[in-house]
Write an enzyme that holds these catalytic residues in place. Structure first.
Site, PDB file in Angstrom:
ATOM      1  N   SER A  40      -2.550  21.725  18.701  1.00 45.54           N
ATOM      2  CA  SER A  40      -2.236  22.136  20.058  1.00 45.54           C
ATOM      3  C   SER A  40      -1.844  20.936  20.924  1.00 45.54           C
ATOM      4  O   SER A  40      -1.181  21.100  21.944  1.00 45.54           O
ATOM      5  CB  SER A  40      -3.410  22.898  20.677  1.00 45.54           C
ATOM      6  OG  SER A  40      -4.604  22.226  20.429  1.00 45.54           O
ATOM      7  N   SER A  42      -0.952  17.718  19.243  1.00 45.90           N
ATOM      8  CA  SER A  42      -0.550  16.644  18.340  1.00 45.90           C
ATOM      9  C   SER A  42       0.464  17.148  17.325  1.00 45.90           C
ATOM     10  O   SER A  42       0.593  18.354  17.109  1.00 45.90           O
ATOM     11  CB  SER A  42      -1.773  16.142  17.579  1.00 45.90           C
ATOM     12  OG  SER A  42      -2.294  17.197  16.786  1.00 45.90           O
ATOM     13  N   GLU A 108      -5.943   9.660   6.104  1.00 47.96           N
ATOM     14  CA  GLU A 108      -5.713   9.892   4.678  1.00 47.96           C
ATOM     15  C   GLU A 108      -4.839  11.143   4.541  1.00 47.96           C
ATOM     16  O   GLU A 108      -5.108  12.152   5.200  1.00 47.96           O
ATOM     17  CB  GLU A 108      -7.101  10.140   4.079  1.00 47.96           C
ATOM     18  CG  GLU A 108      -7.163  10.616   2.697  1.00 47.96           C
ATOM     19  CD  GLU A 108      -8.620  10.838   2.280  1.00 47.96           C
ATOM     20  OE1 GLU A 108      -9.548  10.838   3.127  1.00 47.96           O
ATOM     21  OE2 GLU A 108      -8.815  11.009   1.082  1.00 47.96           O
ATOM     22  N   ASP A 153     -15.581  24.127  14.588  1.00 47.61           N
ATOM     23  CA  ASP A 153     -14.278  24.796  14.459  1.00 47.61           C
ATOM     24  C   ASP A 153     -13.860  24.869  12.990  1.00 47.61           C
ATOM     25  O   ASP A 153     -12.707  24.609  12.647  1.00 47.61           O
ATOM     26  CB  ASP A 153     -13.221  24.074  15.305  1.00 47.61           C
ATOM     27  CG  ASP A 153     -11.985  24.937  15.545  1.00 47.61           C
ATOM     28  OD1 ASP A 153     -12.046  26.170  15.312  1.00 47.61           O
ATOM     29  OD2 ASP A 153     -10.945  24.376  15.954  1.00 47.61           O
ATOM     30  N   LYS A 155     -12.573  26.464   9.786  1.00 45.18           N
ATOM     31  CA  LYS A 155     -11.678  27.589   9.474  1.00 45.18           C
ATOM     32  C   LYS A 155     -10.729  27.094   8.394  1.00 45.18           C
ATOM     33  O   LYS A 155     -10.571  25.878   8.198  1.00 45.18           O
ATOM     34  CB  LYS A 155     -10.923  28.056  10.722  1.00 45.18           C
ATOM     35  CG  LYS A 155     -10.157  26.969  11.426  1.00 45.18           C
ATOM     36  CD  LYS A 155      -9.434  27.492  12.657  1.00 45.18           C
ATOM     37  CE  LYS A 155      -8.774  26.375  13.442  1.00 45.18           C
ATOM     38  NZ  LYS A 155      -8.078  26.826  14.619  1.00 45.18           N
ATOM     39  N   ASN A 158      -8.448  24.175   8.990  1.00 40.91           N
ATOM     40  CA  ASN A 158      -9.027  22.836   9.136  1.00 40.91           C
ATOM     41  C   ASN A 158      -9.638  22.324   7.842  1.00 40.91           C
ATOM     42  O   ASN A 158     -10.293  21.286   7.837  1.00 40.91           O
ATOM     43  CB  ASN A 158     -10.093  22.830  10.248  1.00 40.91           C
ATOM     44  CG  ASN A 158      -9.470  22.895  11.624  1.00 40.91           C
ATOM     45  OD1 ASN A 158      -8.310  22.516  11.785  1.00 40.91           O
ATOM     46  ND2 ASN A 158     -10.207  23.389  12.604  1.00 40.91           N
ATOM     47  N   ASP A 171     -10.175  17.762  11.648  1.00 41.69           N
ATOM     48  CA  ASP A 171     -10.246  18.255  13.024  1.00 41.69           C
ATOM     49  C   ASP A 171     -11.665  18.282  13.598  1.00 41.69           C
ATOM     50  O   ASP A 171     -12.278  19.350  13.726  1.00 41.69           O
ATOM     51  CB  ASP A 171      -9.605  19.649  13.117  1.00 41.69           C
ATOM     52  CG  ASP A 171      -9.360  20.060  14.557  1.00 41.69           C
ATOM     53  OD1 ASP A 171      -9.597  19.225  15.457  1.00 41.69           O
ATOM     54  OD2 ASP A 171      -8.943  21.207  14.788  1.00 41.69           O
ATOM     55  N   THR A 200     -12.550  29.065  17.250  1.00 35.91           N
ATOM     56  CA  THR A 200     -11.469  30.014  17.040  1.00 35.91           C
ATOM     57  C   THR A 200     -12.096  31.391  16.931  1.00 35.91           C
ATOM     58  O   THR A 200     -13.116  31.554  16.242  1.00 35.91           O
ATOM     59  CB  THR A 200     -10.709  29.623  15.757  1.00 35.91           C
ATOM     60  OG1 THR A 200     -10.285  28.262  15.887  1.00 35.91           O
ATOM     61  CG2 THR A 200      -9.497  30.510  15.525  1.00 35.91           C
TER      62      THR A 200
HETATM   63  P1  ATP Z   1      -5.859  22.203  17.074  1.00 39.45           P
HETATM   64  O1  ATP Z   1      -6.524  21.176  17.904  1.00 39.45           O
HETATM   65  O2  ATP Z   1      -4.809  22.972  17.755  1.00 39.45           O
HETATM   66  O3  ATP Z   1      -6.838  23.034  16.261  1.00 39.45           O
HETATM   67  P2  ATP Z   1      -5.589  20.569  14.921  1.00 39.45           P
HETATM   68  O4  ATP Z   1      -6.585  19.637  15.447  1.00 39.45           O
HETATM   69  O5  ATP Z   1      -5.888  21.387  13.730  1.00 39.45           O
HETATM   70  O6  ATP Z   1      -5.027  21.445  16.038  1.00 39.45           O
HETATM   71  P3  ATP Z   1      -4.215  18.444  13.885  1.00 39.45           P
HETATM   72  O7  ATP Z   1      -5.478  17.791  13.485  1.00 39.45           O
HETATM   73  O8  ATP Z   1      -3.307  17.700  14.786  1.00 39.45           O
HETATM   74  O9  ATP Z   1      -4.343  19.746  14.650  1.00 39.45           O
HETATM   75  O10 ATP Z   1      -3.461  18.913  12.605  1.00 39.45           O
HETATM   76  C1  ATP Z   1      -2.397  19.816  12.662  1.00 39.45           C
HETATM   77  C2  ATP Z   1      -2.032  20.201  11.257  1.00 39.45           C
HETATM   78  O11 ATP Z   1      -1.504  19.050  10.582  1.00 39.45           O
HETATM   79  C3  ATP Z   1      -3.221  20.638  10.396  1.00 39.45           C
HETATM   80  O12 ATP Z   1      -3.513  21.981  10.561  1.00 39.45           O
HETATM   81  C4  ATP Z   1      -2.692  20.297   9.006  1.00 39.45           C
HETATM   82  O13 ATP Z   1      -1.845  21.305   8.528  1.00 39.45           O
HETATM   83  C5  ATP Z   1      -1.889  19.044   9.235  1.00 39.45           C
HETATM   84  N1  ATP Z   1      -2.708  17.854   8.976  1.00 39.45           N
HETATM   85  C6  ATP Z   1      -3.610  17.290   9.798  1.00 39.45           C
HETATM   86  N2  ATP Z   1      -4.195  16.226   9.235  1.00 39.45           N
HETATM   87  C7  ATP Z   1      -3.637  16.104   8.010  1.00 39.45           C
HETATM   88  C8  ATP Z   1      -3.840  15.198   6.907  1.00 39.45           C
HETATM   89  N3  ATP Z   1      -4.730  14.207   6.988  1.00 39.45           N
HETATM   90  N4  ATP Z   1      -3.120  15.387   5.783  1.00 39.45           N
HETATM   91  C9  ATP Z   1      -2.227  16.413   5.697  1.00 39.45           C
HETATM   92  N5  ATP Z   1      -2.000  17.286   6.687  1.00 39.45           N
HETATM   93  C10 ATP Z   1      -2.689  17.147   7.832  1.00 39.45           C
END
Ligand code: ATP
Length: 313
Positions: A40, A42, A108, A153, A155, A158, A171, A200
């Site tokens: 949301s 990033s 990672e 959170d 799910k 995540n 997350d 969620t």
């Molecule tokens: P929100 O805060 O809206 O729940 P989020 O925190 O899940 O979003 P991000 O952590 O920015 O959002 O990650 C967004 C998406 O990017 C994840 O759902 C995943 O699909 C991918 N992602 C995040 N971290 C990684 C990683 N280390 N390796 C591979 N994909 C990743």
């Protein structure tokens, strides 16, 4: 207050040192690959460090957007928690850097994507697949809860997968600190969100909806929802709107499909107990109550990470 991405001090004299230091890197130091996902506040892209060839998932956060959306506390929380945690089931943070517009986190890279997509592609998971993933989630939850943290959170979106199919929890922006961490993080440094709804709708526990303080039971409720979803292909509580989903959660209005094996039915039912401290893992017997449940029979808890994970679809 701690800056999100600098090794600064919280109180005079208490220097914070991070495992994942802020580096003088720039955006140009990396070659970029595909977009891995959007959050949301990033976006996460595959990035290769040009000099070393090392691969990362680079999480890019727009400073203006974070401030406008009141997400500063979430970003701080995630950075400090990821820096503190050290477990093969938690996504590792290697470094951070920033420029005028963005904050960057070098994570990672989980090449296997989200557990959510595995469930979607396969329709539903087999009992063996669900049992394996559930065991890896239990193993990492035991560690996270033992560190005095509640994720809040959990799910399938995540829960990320490595290239060889092992689970990594991501997350931590909504996490709650129940015991101050060694790196100086306590909940006082973040918003006190303990009595407000974070998470969620489909995975939120009834006590959180009722405004009670969050406990580790909230993550165990989410685990119950995730096991159900792995075996059925959809979460147990889903209404036509967020409000209707909440009504179903509060009433524990769910149907456990008849094709679920009896051990799965029983475990899901126990994890979805309306009383948080009656959920296996949250009672006086701790995680033994959860790990010794018949659903997990045959799991070699100490060898999970070395054993073959389910194939990726
Ligand atoms: P929100 O805060 O809206 O729940 P989020 O925190 O899940 O979003 P991000 O952590 O920015 O959002 O990650 C967004 C998406 O990017 C994840 O759902 C995943 O699909 C991918 N992602 C995040 N971290 C990684 C990683 N280390 N390796 C591979 N994909 C990743």
């Amino acid at each position: 207050e701690c800056a999100p991405s600098t090794a600064s001090s919280c109180k005079p004299g208490s220097k914070l040192t991070f495992r994942a230091p802020q580096q003088p890197y720039t955006y140009q130091d990396f070659a970029y690959g595909r977009l891995l996902g959007m959050g949301s506040y990033s976006k996460v892209v595959r990035a290769k460090k040009k000099d070393s060839g090392a691969e990362f998932a680079l999480k890019i956060m727009d400073k203006k957007h974070i401030t406008k959306e009141n997400k500063v506390a979430y970003v701080k929380m995630e950075r400090l928690i990821l820096d503190h945690l050290d477990h093969p089931g938690v996504v590792r943070l290697f470094f951070t850097f920033q420029d005028t517009h963005n904050l960057y986190m070098g994570l990672e890279c989980c090449h296997g994507g989200e557990l959510f997509d595995q469930i979607r592609r396969k329709g539903r998971l087999s009992l063996e697949e669900a049992r394996f993933y559930a065991a890896e989630i239990v193993d990492v939850l035991e560690y996270i809860h033992g560190q005095g943290l509640i994720h809040r959170d959990l799910k399938p979106e995540n829960l990320l997968l490595t290239a060889d199919g092992h689970i990594k929890v991501a997350d931590f922006g909504s996490a709650k600190v129940t015991t101050p961490l060694q790196n100086g993080l306590s909940d006082a440094q973040a918003d006190d969100k303990s009595c407000t709804f974070v998470g969620t709708a489909e995975y939120v526990s009834p006590e959180v909806l009722n405004g009670h303080p969050v406990t580790i039971g909230a993550d165990l409720w989410a685990l119950g929802c995730i096991i159900y979803q792995m075996l059925e292909g959809r979460p147990p509580f889903k209404g036509g709107s967020e409000y209707l989903t909440f009504q179903k959660v509060l009433a524990k209005d769910l149907v456990i499909p008849s094709h679920f094996p009896s051990a799965a039915k029983e475990l899901i039912n126990k994890l979805l107990n309306l009383e948080p401290d009656k959920r296996p893992g949250a009672g006086p017997a701790g995680y033994t109550a959860l790990k010794s449940h018949a659903f997990f029979s045959g799991i070699e808890w100490l060898k999970l990470r070395q054993s073959a994970a389910p194939g990726l679809a």
